[in-house]
Design an enzyme around this catalytic site. Structure first.
Site, PDB file in Angstrom:
ATOM      1  N   GLY A  90       0.809  -1.262   0.106  1.00  0.00           N
ATOM      2  CA  GLY A  90       0.127   0.031   0.045  1.00  0.00           C
ATOM      3  C   GLY A  90       0.882   1.274  -0.185  1.00  0.00           C
ATOM      4  O   GLY A  90       2.012   1.177   0.531  1.00  0.00           O
ATOM      5  N   GLY A  91       0.484   2.289  -0.776  1.00  0.00           N
ATOM      6  CA  GLY A  91       1.115   3.580  -0.621  1.00  0.00           C
ATOM      7  C   GLY A  91       2.593   3.297  -1.461  1.00  0.00           C
ATOM      8  O   GLY A  91       2.602   2.750  -2.357  1.00  0.00           O
ATOM      9  N   MET A  92       3.620   3.570  -0.636  1.00  0.00           N
ATOM     10  CA  MET A  92       4.970   3.435  -1.064  1.00  0.00           C
ATOM     11  C   MET A  92       5.630   2.210  -0.498  1.00  0.00           C
ATOM     12  O   MET A  92       6.860   2.032  -0.978  1.00  0.00           O
ATOM     13  CB  MET A  92       5.785   4.697  -0.740  1.00  0.00           C
ATOM     14  CG  MET A  92       6.127   4.633   0.678  1.00  0.00           C
ATOM     15  SD  MET A  92       6.840   6.461   1.328  1.00  0.00           S
ATOM     16  CE  MET A  92       6.924   6.192   3.202  1.00  0.00           C
ATOM     17  N   GLY A  93       4.973   1.568   0.170  1.00  0.00           N
ATOM     18  CA  GLY A  93       5.814   0.382   0.875  1.00  0.00           C
ATOM     19  C   GLY A  93       5.023  -1.067   0.791  1.00  0.00           C
ATOM     20  O   GLY A  93       3.974  -1.254   0.348  1.00  0.00           O
ATOM     21  N   LYS A 112       8.841  -3.361   7.107  1.00  0.00           N
ATOM     22  CA  LYS A 112       8.476  -2.319   5.900  1.00  0.00           C
ATOM     23  C   LYS A 112       9.590  -2.100   4.911  1.00  0.00           C
ATOM     24  O   LYS A 112      10.603  -1.435   5.613  1.00  0.00           O
ATOM     25  CB  LYS A 112       7.636  -1.249   6.657  1.00  0.00           C
ATOM     26  CG  LYS A 112       6.947  -0.440   5.461  1.00  0.00           C
ATOM     27  CD  LYS A 112       6.139   0.705   6.080  1.00  0.00           C
ATOM     28  CE  LYS A 112       5.480   1.538   5.000  1.00  0.00           C
ATOM     29  NZ  LYS A 112       4.470   2.633   5.484  1.00  0.00           N
ATOM     30  N   ASP A 205      -4.541   8.888   7.894  1.00  0.00           N
ATOM     31  CA  ASP A 205      -5.134   7.759   7.061  1.00  0.00           C
ATOM     32  C   ASP A 205      -5.680   6.811   7.962  1.00  0.00           C
ATOM     33  O   ASP A 205      -5.496   5.757   7.973  1.00  0.00           O
ATOM     34  CB  ASP A 205      -4.024   6.877   6.198  1.00  0.00           C
ATOM     35  CG  ASP A 205      -4.525   6.226   4.913  1.00  0.00           C
ATOM     36  OD1 ASP A 205      -5.674   6.457   4.560  1.00  0.00           O
ATOM     37  OD2 ASP A 205      -3.573   5.233   4.642  1.00  0.00           O
TER      38      ASP A 205
END
Length: 921
Positions: A90-93, A112, A205
């Site tokens: 999710g997102g950048m990771g 992560k 978030d």
């Protein structure tokens, strides 16, 4: 497909939806959601295929591991951790389940990693910011940071607590939680969010997938990868991240200001909490986003009002108060909704308690209805009572005058007690003790309370409950006025007056209620506080203080022997033995020092703390209490067996570190741990490890200064600074002493450092004496510091009136010895000054021998430190044989060292004096 923000968001949303349905249903879902957009559909399919390949690779790695084949470390390791399987993206990771594989200990973590093939430095900065945020958030409901570092490929990674749980909405559904149970769980989430806000972190978030519920039913707040620090120094990073089109939110839970790109505050998180609460209570979201375009998000989130739960097809209905709370949480304007999670939680607490909620601008009728619901039984009883009184009023008119007078007195007492306990002592005292800067609030508390207590005491005779409340109130007041064991205002005379009143009321109360636990505890607590105030502030009567403490311990023993004693009462018993140990060891007079008895008292205290842990294994106060008592046992051992003392002190630190993370930051834990670290430094000093000891003393001093800076009027914090400064100076002096340190290259530097520490201590002492000129401890400390400063300046050939300063300090010490010849503390300070003062012409060997012999007699020849001082005094007076005999007598009191053990400081000095004829020749 053009990589715009809208396309990225839409792709991510469809990808996650497709991941959540079975394989056979994915194609139809993608076709429906993409609405003929082939590029979009191809992008989603590509992501799904890459995800599946990653999962297959992880599964293959696990099979290889089970078969005994090795992973390729360059692709499967992150520092000491071995990756097991993919948990999610999710997102950048990307997040992987991993385990520690270096053999040191077993630990499962969530790793992560940045999951972008062309990650720019902006992403790495964001990743570093997440690590910084997590490192500062230690809370039981926030997934904690375990570790972090760089992989062999040079990529950053975070190792976080592995949370084995389910999203909060699924947990509520699977456990079939009632609305009340859901609200109670949601309040814990609010507590975690409020903690983040207090640490200047906005999550940005908040959604069910970032709030997991673990097996014991408690929440864990996850994923601070999109969080924002409110610190001005870090705003630029967040702006750069957003400027590049990488929006930090999930559309369904985003606030209007997030969608519009406006400044983000804590109110943005409370909006997301409102969406989450709506989902839990209604089973649906307050909005329906059919597309994830900017136009659609602005229209729905920023302009459309949230749907009322009653309007949904779910058939669910909410109380009008809950509906009002949801509507307020979801207001479009940030300033119109709940500004903090704490305010949202406050309204939910009010709802659960049947009180009016702030979200409704309630009328008098609304508030009256709430009051009636909360007090239905009481009002019914009142109506019944009124009816009965009306029926019988004709027969009791003759009693009216007496009844009215008694009721007036009773009502006055009740009003006083209610005002005292509800708004002052019960709610304020314990709270303000934990807050830095609280001394002013305590002064206000005393001013208000004193107006009530004396008036109530006149009318309370024979009323057990009122007298019991008075005992407890006077005791609390006395502690605030002048008890060294609490934050206090330095008014020891006022404190003893208040505590004497408490004891005078409590003793007859115990005589008439000998098995009443509350009464026994009240008396024991008052006796304990009375002893503490007298012992540490009235130096001429320590034996009376110890008598009070022994009486308190005896009263507590009676309490502990009763059936069904509570953990809180057992903790109170332990506290009394803790204090008794202090008095038998830390400072005594006329032979009152009894080290074996002090250790026995501390161990008895530990026994009671362990009784508490058997009843409540997670009791924080008991763990902290054992740490404190274990530290004090080590302190007693410092002079005779510093190696054993070091072991006991290390055990104490382990107990302090075993309490929950949130409690480690409390004022009491921080202070107690700092004191224990200082004791550890003292043990290292006694063992000759001067460099390690000095480093640790300096670290402790920084902590002491931080505590004092928060409340400059906190005398306890200033006292801690003074003690640490004295110990630091002594450590520097020992490091420069040729009898203790074979390496003397830095002798001048160490002596200069000692002089600076003593100068700061002298300034602290003068400050304390301006506030309490009668405090003998500070007088002794200042005078001794003046002698040491003057002597060091003589040795270092520094400019200034060094001899005059030494003479001034010595004169004060001589005067104090004459005024209190039975005080070992005063005598020891004066003796060390007269033995070591510079210039040597100021020394008086004859007087040194006289004082040393007196000190040895007061300690009943049982203290090696006094026998060392006596040997040094005889040596200075030229009485060599007596010096050797005193030193050998002191050595005989020390424990036998095991082979190869380091000789402690006192043993080395006694051995030197035992060979004094060699030196004299």
């Amino acid at each position: 497909m053009e990589p715009t923000t809208e396309n990225l968001l839409l792709t991510e949303a469809i990808f996650h939806e497709a991941r959540a349905v079975p394989d056979e249903a994915r194609n139809e879902l993608i076709k429906t959601r993409c609405k003929g957009n082939r590029s979009l559909a191809a992008e989603v399919h590509s992501l799904l295929e890459a995800c599946k390949a990653e999962e297959n690779e992880a599964a293959s790695c696990r099979l290889e591991s089970e078969a005994g084949r090795k992973f390729a470390p360059e692709s499967k390791r992150a520092g000491p951790y071995l990756l097991d399987r993919l948990l999610g993206r999710g997102g950048m990771g990307a997040v992987y389940l991993a385990h520690r594989a270096d053999g040191h200990f077993e630990l499962k973590v969530a790793i992560k990693l940045i999951d972008l093939p062309l990650a720019s430095e902006v992403f790495r900065d964001r990743f570093r910011q997440e690590r910084q945020i997590l490192a500062g958030l230690q809370h039981p409901y926030i997934a904690r940071l375990v570790d972090g570092g760089v992989t062999q490929d040079g990529e950053l990674y975070l190792a976080m607590e592995y949370v084995d749980g389910v999203p909060i909405h699924r947990f509520c559904e699977e456990q079939h939680l009632s609305a009340r149970q859901q609200l109670e769980l949601f309040l814990r989430v609010c507590e975690a969010v409020q903690f983040a806000h207090q640490n200047l972190v906005v999550h940005r978030d908040l959604k069910p997938d970032n709030i997991f519920i673990v097996e014991d039913g408690t929440p864990r707040l996850l994923d601070f990868g999109t969080a924002k620090l409110l610190s001005p120094s870090l705003v630029g990073q967040g702006n750069e991240f957003t400027r590049l089109g990488l929006m930090s939110f999930t559309p369904q839970y985003a606030s209007p200001e997030q969608v519009l790109g406006n400044p983000i505050t804590t109110a943005s998180d409370t909006y997301s909490l409102g969406v989450l609460l709506y989902l839990l209570l209604a089973g649906a979201l307050p909005y329906e986003l059919k597309e994830f375009t900017t136009e659609e998000m602005v229209r729905v989130i920023c302009n459309e009002p949230p749907r009322k739960v009653q309007a949904l097809d779910s058939g669910k209905r909410l109380d009008s108060d809950l509906e009002a709370i949801l509507q307020k949480a979801l207001r479009k304007e940030p300033q119109q909704r709940y500004l903090t999670a704490e305010r949202l939680a406050s309204d939910l607490h009010a709802y659960l308690e049947g009180k009016p909620v702030a979200a409704r601008q309630g009328t008098i009728r609304y508030r009256a209805a709430k009051f009636i619901r909360r007090h239905t039984l009481g009002l019914a009883s009142a109506i019944l009572l009124a009816t009965t009184l009306a029926a019988g009023i004709a027969g009791v008119l003759w009693q009216a005058k007496v009844a009215n007078e008694e009721r007036r007195k009773s009502d006055a007492r009740s009003a006083d007690l209610r005002q005292l306990s509800d708004s002052l002592l019960s709610e304020l005292d314990e709270a303000i003790k934990q807050l830095p800067g609280s001394t002013g609030a305590q002064k206000l508390l005393i001013t208000r309370v004193l107006e009530h207590l004396d008036r109530m005491a006149k009318d309370a005779r024979g009323d057990r409950l009122t007298e019991l409340d008075l005992v407890n109130a006077y005791t609390q007041l006395g502690n605030i006025q002048g008890n060294t064991y609490d934050q206090n205002l330095g008014d020891s005379a006022g404190a003893m007056t208040s505590l004497d009143k408490a004891i005078a009321i409590a003793q007859p109360l115990v005589a008439s209620n000998p098995d009443d636990r509350d009464v026994l505890e009240a008396l024991a607590n008052a006796q304990e506080s009375r002893s503490e105030v007298e012992y540490w502030n009235v130096t001429e009567k320590p034996q009376e203080a110890i008598a009070y403490m022994k009486a308190s311990a005896a009263t507590y023993d009676r309490l502990a022997a009763l059936p069904n004693v509570t953990p809180a009462q057992l903790l109170a018993v332990s506290r009394a033995y803790n204090t008794l140990g202090d008095q038998l060891w830390a400072r005594g007079s006329a032979g009152l020092v009894d080290l074996p008895a002090a250790i026995a008292a501390y161990r008895k205290g530990i026994d009671f703390e362990n009784r508490v842990l058997r009843l409540e294994p997670g009791n924080v106060r008991a763990r902290r209490g054992i740490g404190t008592l274990q530290m004090k046992i080590g302190s007693v051992e410092l002079d005779t067996d510093p190696a054993q003392a070091l072991k006991d002190i290390e055990i104490a630190l382990q107990y302090f570190d075993s309490v929950p993370e949130a409690d480690r930051k409390s004022l009491i834990t921080v202070r107690n741990r700092a004191i224990t670290e200082r004791k550890k430094a003292m043990a290292l000093e006694e063992l000759g490890e001067h460099a390690r000891a000095i480093r640790l003393f300096e670290e402790v001093l920084q902590i002491d200064r931080q505590i004092a800076a928060a409340d400059p009027n906190d005398q306890r914090a200033i006292y801690d600074i003074g003690v640490t400064l004295q110990d630091t100076a002594r450590s520097y002096e020992d490091a420069a002493n040729p009898l203790l340190n074979s390496s003397l290259e830095d002798r001048r530097r160490n002596l200069l450092s000692a002089e600076r520490s003593l100068e700061e201590f002298a300034a602290v002492s003068e400050q304390m004496l301006r506030q309490n000129s009668a405090n003998e401890d500070w007088k002794v400390g200042l005078a001794q510091a003046q002698v040491r400063i003057g002597s060091l300046r003589q040795v270092l050939h520094l400019p200034g009136e060094s001899e005059a300063l030494s003479r001034k300090g010595l004169a004060v010490l001589k005067d104090l010895v004459e005024k209190d010849p039975g005080s070992e503390a005063v005598l020891d300070s004066a003796l060390q000054a007269i033995l070591k003062i510079e210039p040597a012409s100021l020394r008086d060997p004859r007087l040194a021998v006289e004082w040393a012999e007196r000190g040895v007699a007061l300690s009943h020849r049982k203290t090696p430190k006094w026998l060392l001082s006596l040997a040094q005094a005889y040596h200075a007076a030229g009485q060599i044989e007596k010096a050797r005999a005193a030193a050998k007598e002191g050595l005989a009191l020390l424990p036998v060292l095991p082979p190869g053990a380091t000789k402690p400081r006192i043993r080395r000095l006694l051995e030197i004096e035992s060979r004094t004829e060699l030196l004299s020749s």
